[in-house]
Design an enzyme around this catalytic site. Structure first.
Site, mmCIF file in Angstrom:
data_model
loop_
_atom_site.group_PDB
_atom_site.id
_atom_site.type_symbol
_atom_site.label_atom_id
_atom_site.label_comp_id
_atom_site.label_asym_id
_atom_site.label_seq_id
_atom_site.Cartn_x
_atom_site.Cartn_y
_atom_site.Cartn_z
ATOM 1 N N LYS A 3 41.748 38.471 33.372
ATOM 2 C CA LYS A 3 41.916 39.722 34.090
ATOM 3 C C LYS A 3 42.869 40.604 33.320
ATOM 4 O O LYS A 3 43.985 40.191 32.985
ATOM 5 C CB LYS A 3 42.457 39.451 35.500
ATOM 6 C CG LYS A 3 42.514 40.655 36.407
ATOM 7 C CD LYS A 3 42.899 40.232 37.809
ATOM 8 C CE LYS A 3 42.875 41.385 38.788
ATOM 9 N NZ LYS A 3 43.222 40.955 40.162
ATOM 10 N N ASP A 104 48.535 44.315 51.149
ATOM 11 C CA ASP A 104 47.141 44.772 51.250
ATOM 12 C C ASP A 104 46.262 43.548 51.421
ATOM 13 O O ASP A 104 45.823 42.945 50.444
ATOM 14 C CB ASP A 104 46.739 45.553 49.999
ATOM 15 C CG ASP A 104 45.353 46.181 50.141
ATOM 16 O OD1 ASP A 104 44.881 46.315 51.285
ATOM 17 O OD2 ASP A 104 44.739 46.524 49.117
#
Length: 243
Positions: A3, A104
């Site tokens: 990533k 989140d």
């Protein structure tokens, strides 16, 4: 899985990836995707080498009743959803113990692996409770805890409990708790933090969710461990026997 931000990604995205790397490097837990390597690429951008998770997002299991995953799990769907939420609580317990708040959390950020393992993903906006000033507007409006944009309310482990409660509202109703035809209406709903009608939800969950999602953080479960205990109590209760 590797990533990294794209070379042309805005600086804010690069900083978020770097922050995610620092947070994940300190969190080792069965319900958090392990990081094998933290580093930088030739452009100076952060790189995370992580375990590759093959599975399905929790959102798909909520929104697609005919998803093939359910053929293996049988008919006890609400029980399985609550078990997923309990696994997420366990990941949050470690994060909170390390002074990290997720901020989140939504069904898209939870993955269920091929053998039923549960992973809490995407820690890019997590932050340490270090007393530094915080910003408005962090999170996904449809699930947002009011303190994520109302600086008059304290941020803490109870914030993640609210967000997980938002996920369970979607499990029960098919929609996240904050709704509206415009972004302004959704944000107003989040600010008011009114719990939507839960229909024929079991009484045990109708008792847990109002506390998990109270507007005043002082009225909520203080941390993920307390919320997990409440959900486990629900699964042991008489009204969960039919799930």
């Amino acid at each position: 899985a590797v990533k990294r931000p794209r070379p042309d990604a805005p600086e804010a995205v690069r900083r978020a990836r770097g922050a995610e790397a620092r947070v994940l490097g300190a969190l080792e837990h069965p319900n958090i995707v392990p990081v094998h390597l933290l580093g930088v690429d030739a452009h100076g951008a952060p790189v995370l080498v992580m375990k590759r998770v093959e599975g399905v997002a929790w959102r798909a299991l909520i929104r697609e009743p005919a998803h093939p995953w359910w053929a293996r799990e049988g008919e006890a769907r609400l029980r399985r959803h609550v078990e997923i939420a309990i696994a997420v609580c366990r990941a949050l317990e470690l994060a909170h113990d390390r002074g990290v708040v997720r901020r989140d959390l939504k069904p898209d950020n939870v993955m269920i692996g091929r053998f039923g393992e549960v992973y809490l993903m995407d820690w890019g906006v997590a932050r340490r409770l270090d007393g530094r000033p915080r910003r408005h507007g962090v999170g996904t409006p449809a699930y947002l805890a009011p303190e994520l944009f109302d600086l008059g309310l304290p941020l803490g482990p109870w914030t993640d409990g609210y967000l997980l409660g938002s996920c369970l509202v979607e499990v029960l109703t098919g929609e996240p708790p904050h709704r509206g035809d415009t972004l302004e209406q959704v944000l107003r709903s989040a600010h008011e933090a009114r719990l939507p009608e839960l229909g024929d939800a079991p009484a045990g969950l109708r008792a847990v969710l109002p506390r998990a999602m109270a507007r005043d953080p002082a009225d909520r479960y203080p941390d993920a461990a307390a919320l997990r205990t409440a959900l486990e109590g629900f699964l042991r209760s008489r009204d969960a026997g039919r799930l």
